[in-house]
Design a protein around this motif. Sequence first.
Motif, PDB file in Angstrom:
ATOM      1  N   GLN A  81       0.820  -1.214   0.000  1.00  7.21           N
ATOM      2  CA  GLN A  81       0.000   0.000   0.000  1.00  7.21           C
ATOM      3  C   GLN A  81       0.853   1.263   0.000  1.00  7.21           C
ATOM      4  O   GLN A  81       0.384   2.328  -0.352  1.00  7.21           O
ATOM      5  CB  GLN A  81      -0.929  -0.010   1.218  1.00  7.21           C
ATOM      6  CG  GLN A  81      -2.007  -1.082   1.109  1.00  7.21           C
ATOM      7  CD  GLN A  81      -2.682  -1.368   2.438  1.00  7.21           C
ATOM      8  OE1 GLN A  81      -2.042  -1.455   3.482  1.00  7.21           O
ATOM      9  NE2 GLN A  81      -3.977  -1.533   2.410  1.00  7.21           N
ATOM     10  N   TRP A  82       2.105   1.158   0.428  1.00  4.24           N
ATOM     11  CA  TRP A  82       2.994   2.318   0.486  1.00  4.24           C
ATOM     12  C   TRP A  82       3.659   2.606  -0.847  1.00  4.24           C
ATOM     13  O   TRP A  82       4.326   3.641  -0.987  1.00  4.24           O
ATOM     14  CB  TRP A  82       4.081   2.085   1.543  1.00  4.24           C
ATOM     15  CG  TRP A  82       3.595   2.184   2.940  1.00  4.24           C
ATOM     16  CD1 TRP A  82       3.034   1.187   3.687  1.00  4.24           C
ATOM     17  CD2 TRP A  82       3.603   3.352   3.769  1.00  4.24           C
ATOM     18  NE1 TRP A  82       2.695   1.656   4.927  1.00  4.24           N
ATOM     19  CE2 TRP A  82       3.031   2.976   5.009  1.00  4.24           C
ATOM     20  CE3 TRP A  82       4.030   4.657   3.595  1.00  4.24           C
ATOM     21  CZ2 TRP A  82       2.885   3.880   6.058  1.00  4.24           C
ATOM     22  CZ3 TRP A  82       3.883   5.546   4.645  1.00  4.24           C
ATOM     23  CH2 TRP A  82       3.312   5.161   5.855  1.00  4.24           C
ATOM     24  N   LEU A  85       3.462   6.042  -2.606  1.00  4.19           N
ATOM     25  CA  LEU A  85       4.141   7.091  -1.840  1.00  4.19           C
ATOM     26  C   LEU A  85       5.661   6.933  -1.939  1.00  4.19           C
ATOM     27  O   LEU A  85       6.393   7.919  -2.031  1.00  4.19           O
ATOM     28  CB  LEU A  85       3.722   7.030  -0.372  1.00  4.19           C
ATOM     29  CG  LEU A  85       2.347   7.623  -0.035  1.00  4.19           C
ATOM     30  CD1 LEU A  85       2.007   7.386   1.418  1.00  4.19           C
ATOM     31  CD2 LEU A  85       2.283   9.098  -0.361  1.00  4.19           C
ATOM     32  N   SER A  89       8.487   9.649  -3.362  1.00  2.14           N
ATOM     33  CA  SER A  89       9.397  10.226  -2.365  1.00  2.14           C
ATOM     34  C   SER A  89      10.839  10.140  -2.836  1.00  2.14           C
ATOM     35  O   SER A  89      11.194   9.230  -3.583  1.00  2.14           O
ATOM     36  CB  SER A  89       9.265   9.459  -1.033  1.00  2.14           C
ATOM     37  OG  SER A  89       7.957   9.530  -0.555  1.00  2.14           O
ATOM     38  N   LEU A 170       9.138   4.325   7.463  1.00  2.00           N
ATOM     39  CA  LEU A 170       8.038   4.944   6.735  1.00  2.00           C
ATOM     40  C   LEU A 170       7.013   5.589   7.665  1.00  2.00           C
ATOM     41  O   LEU A 170       6.180   6.376   7.224  1.00  2.00           O
ATOM     42  CB  LEU A 170       7.312   3.893   5.880  1.00  2.00           C
ATOM     43  CG  LEU A 170       8.145   3.172   4.831  1.00  2.00           C
ATOM     44  CD1 LEU A 170       7.326   2.090   4.154  1.00  2.00           C
ATOM     45  CD2 LEU A 170       8.664   4.165   3.795  1.00  2.00           C
ATOM     46  N   VAL A 171       7.047   5.218   8.919  1.00  2.00           N
ATOM     47  CA  VAL A 171       5.979   5.632   9.827  1.00  2.00           C
ATOM     48  C   VAL A 171       6.542   6.408  10.996  1.00  2.00           C
ATOM     49  O   VAL A 171       7.710   6.277  11.359  1.00  2.00           O
ATOM     50  CB  VAL A 171       5.183   4.412  10.348  1.00  2.00           C
ATOM     51  CG1 VAL A 171       4.443   3.737   9.209  1.00  2.00           C
ATOM     52  CG2 VAL A 171       6.104   3.414  11.048  1.00  2.00           C
TER      53      VAL A 171
ATOM     54  N   LYS B  49       8.028  11.681  12.335  1.00  2.00           N
ATOM     55  CA  LYS B  49       8.964  10.870  11.548  1.00  2.00           C
ATOM     56  C   LYS B  49       8.178  10.118  10.490  1.00  2.00           C
ATOM     57  O   LYS B  49       6.964  10.089  10.490  1.00  2.00           O
ATOM     58  CB  LYS B  49       9.697   9.887  12.478  1.00  2.00           C
ATOM     59  CG  LYS B  49      10.644  10.547  13.466  1.00  2.00           C
ATOM     60  CD  LYS B  49      11.282   9.523  14.383  1.00  2.00           C
ATOM     61  CE  LYS B  49      10.271   8.983  15.377  1.00  2.00           C
ATOM     62  NZ  LYS B  49      10.862   8.118  16.415  1.00  2.00           N
ATOM     63  N   GLY B  50       8.893   9.483   9.595  1.00  3.53           N
ATOM     64  CA  GLY B  50       8.244   8.724   8.531  1.00  3.53           C
ATOM     65  C   GLY B  50       8.402   9.455   7.213  1.00  3.53           C
ATOM     66  O   GLY B  50       9.394  10.124   6.960  1.00  3.53           O
ATOM     67  N   LEU B  51       7.393   9.329   6.343  1.00  2.56           N
ATOM     68  CA  LEU B  51       7.418  10.047   5.060  1.00  2.56           C
ATOM     69  C   LEU B  51       6.933  11.475   5.325  1.00  2.56           C
ATOM     70  O   LEU B  51       5.744  11.760   5.331  1.00  2.56           O
ATOM     71  CB  LEU B  51       6.526   9.346   4.035  1.00  2.56           C
ATOM     72  CG  LEU B  51       7.054   8.026   3.472  1.00  2.56           C
ATOM     73  CD1 LEU B  51       6.185   7.566   2.317  1.00  2.56           C
ATOM     74  CD2 LEU B  51       8.485   8.139   3.026  1.00  2.56           C
ATOM     75  N   VAL B  62       2.832  14.674   7.250  1.00  5.90           N
ATOM     76  CA  VAL B  62       3.206  13.266   7.329  1.00  5.90           C
ATOM     77  C   VAL B  62       2.299  12.511   6.369  1.00  5.90           C
ATOM     78  O   VAL B  62       1.075  12.576   6.480  1.00  5.90           O
ATOM     79  CB  VAL B  62       3.030  12.722   8.765  1.00  5.90           C
ATOM     80  CG1 VAL B  62       3.437  11.256   8.825  1.00  5.90           C
ATOM     81  CG2 VAL B  62       3.850  13.547   9.745  1.00  5.90           C
ATOM     82  N   THR B  64       0.802   9.089   4.642  1.00  7.25           N
ATOM     83  CA  THR B  64       0.586   7.641   4.770  1.00  7.25           C
ATOM     84  C   THR B  64      -0.359   7.240   3.637  1.00  7.25           C
ATOM     85  O   THR B  64      -0.986   8.107   3.020  1.00  7.25           O
ATOM     86  CB  THR B  64      -0.058   7.248   6.119  1.00  7.25           C
ATOM     87  OG1 THR B  64      -1.461   7.508   6.082  1.00  7.25           O
ATOM     88  CG2 THR B  64       0.563   8.020   7.278  1.00  7.25           C
ATOM     89  N   PRO B  65      -0.475   5.948   3.362  1.00  6.01           N
ATOM     90  CA  PRO B  65      -1.418   5.542   2.308  1.00  6.01           C
ATOM     91  C   PRO B  65      -2.868   5.855   2.623  1.00  6.01           C
ATOM     92  O   PRO B  65      -3.719   5.841   1.730  1.00  6.01           O
ATOM     93  CB  PRO B  65      -1.214   4.020   2.223  1.00  6.01           C
ATOM     94  CG  PRO B  65       0.137   3.783   2.773  1.00  6.01           C
ATOM     95  CD  PRO B  65       0.307   4.799   3.851  1.00  6.01           C
ATOM     96  N   TRP B  66      -3.190   6.141   3.902  1.00  5.72           N
ATOM     97  CA  TRP B  66      -4.594   6.261   4.279  1.00  5.72           C
ATOM     98  C   TRP B  66      -4.997   7.684   4.639  1.00  5.72           C
ATOM     99  O   TRP B  66      -6.187   8.008   4.631  1.00  5.72           O
ATOM    100  CB  TRP B  66      -4.868   5.326   5.477  1.00  5.72           C
ATOM    101  CG  TRP B  66      -4.385   3.956   5.162  1.00  5.72           C
ATOM    102  CD1 TRP B  66      -4.997   3.026   4.360  1.00  5.72           C
ATOM    103  CD2 TRP B  66      -3.154   3.360   5.577  1.00  5.72           C
ATOM    104  NE1 TRP B  66      -4.224   1.896   4.271  1.00  5.72           N
ATOM    105  CE2 TRP B  66      -3.083   2.074   5.009  1.00  5.72           C
ATOM    106  CE3 TRP B  66      -2.093   3.797   6.380  1.00  5.72           C
ATOM    107  CZ2 TRP B  66      -2.009   1.218   5.209  1.00  5.72           C
ATOM    108  CZ3 TRP B  66      -1.027   2.950   6.582  1.00  5.72           C
ATOM    109  CH2 TRP B  66      -0.992   1.679   6.002  1.00  5.72           C
TER     110      TRP B  66
END
Lengths: 210, 265
Positions: A81-82, A85, A89, A170-171, B49-51, B62, B64-66
Motif C-alpha cells: 500500500q505504500w 508514496l 518520495s 516509513l511511519v 517521523k516517517g514520510l 506526514v 501515509t497511504p490512508w
Amino acid sequence: MGAVSFLKMPRSLEEDELSFVIGYAPHGRQELVDDNIGYRRSDYKFNIEHLIQDGWRAQAYGVCAGGNVFVAASAGPLLEQWWPLLKASPANSTRPVLSAAAATEKVVMTGMGTEVEVTVMPSPEAGVVLALHYIEKANYFSDDAVAMCTALSLPVIKTALLALSEYPTLVDEVPDTNVAIADDDVFVPLTTLLEVSTEMAEMIPWQHKP
Amino acid sequence: MLRYTGVDTGLGVVMAGERQAIDSPLMVDLSPFPVKPALFVMQQSREPKGLVERTGEGIVVVHTPWYQEFNIRFVGLDGVGILYLMPYTDDSYLLFASVDQTFEGFFTYLSGADFGDELTKLVALQWPELYAMLLHSNRRSTGQMMLFNTVMGGRIQWAVGRTVPVSQEEFSNETVLNIITLALEVFLRTSDAVALSEALPGFVSVLGGPDLVTRRLKAIGGLLTATGDLGTGIADVFQGDPDIKGIFENARDILQHVGTLRKDR
C-alpha cells in the motif's frame, strides 16, 4: 545438499497459496525435507522453506510462469500500500532497499563469491511486495532449476526481509497491531514481526551492495 | 405527546429535544489498516517521523497511504495543531481534528435515554454550533462541520471536521482555523465539569444537581475534573506524564490566538 526433483516433492501446496517470507509453526502439510529445507509443490510452483530454529522458517518459492522460471519471496501486504508514496518520495539512506526498488533499480546482493540482482516490486494482484530473481527460460522445473532456485533463495529471502525491516522508516510510530503469518491462523504483533525479520536477515550470510 | 420546541440552527427549524436526531454520528472506520490512533488536536511538542514533507510555512505533512497528517506550529505559542486529511468518498475528503475520547462522556448522556432529550434541547438552545455539528454528522451532510467518530488503531475517537471536494487543491486558513477552534472548544467545554455548566446553563439541574453531576461524570470516566484527574482520553495520546493543567492553559491560549486570527480575516 542432495539433488531434489520437482516431481518427487509432495503436491501439498495450493496453486494460489503465497507463503509469507517468515513462517512459524509446522503447517502440518506433507513435505520433502532435504538438508534442513522443506519442499512441497503445486503444479507450477514449489515452496523452499529453510528451517531456522524454534519453529521459525525463512520461505521462498520457485515459480514457472509465462515460460520463465523465477525464485521469489513475499514481503507481505504491509509495503504494497505504500508503493505509490515510495515512488513519489526521494531516495532515503535509512531505507536503501526500498529506495532502490522504488526507483526501479535492482537490489544487488553479494555472497558466496558472487553477486545476485534481485527485483523488488509490488504485485497488485496478490496485494504483496515480492523480491524475485530470474532463473531461466523454461516451461518446467528441471533438477538444475530446482537447485538454482534453492541456492538463490537465500539472497532473495534476505532482500525481502531487509525490505520489511525498513518499514519503521516509513511511519512515525509502528502501530500496535497484529499480523497473520501462517495461513491466517497465527498472529504476531507487528513489532515482533519486524524484530524477527531483522534477526533472520542477520543470520543469512548475504549482504546488500549499496 | 411530544413537546415541540423549534430551534433554528440554520438548517431550518428542527425538532430539538429528540436525541434520536443526534445519536447516530458518522463513523469512519480504518480498522482494517495498520494505523495508529489519531493525535489530539493540540500537541505540546512534536517531531514527526516517517514520510515527512516540510513546507516553508511552519507546516510539516506526514504522508501515509490512508491519510495525511498536518502538523501546524503556532508562532509564539507552545503547541502544534494537528489536522488530518483522509479520503472519504469518490469525490470528497474529510478534513478533521481529533479530540480523542474527551467528548465520549458527555455524548453518553446526550444520547442516553435518561437525560438525552432534555440535554439535546439544552444543547440546541445554548450551544447551537455543537447541535448543528451533531445533526450534520447524523445526516452525513457534505461541506458542513460535523462531530463524528473515527476508528483508528483500535480506538474509537471523536473528530471535528468537514468534507472537502477532491477537486479542491488547497484549504483556506479560515477553514483550518475554524476546525482547530471548534475542536478546542469541544474539548474545553466538555472535558471540565465547571466549563460544561458554564457552556450549558441548566446542565447541572438536568443531571440532578451538583453532587450527582460530579458522581455521574466520574462514573463515566471520560471526563476530566477541574482538579486534573486523568481520564482515559487525553492521557494516552501524550507521551510521558502529561501536564493536564498546562494542556488546558495552552488550549485556552491557542483558542484565543486562533480566534483572533479568525476575526482578522
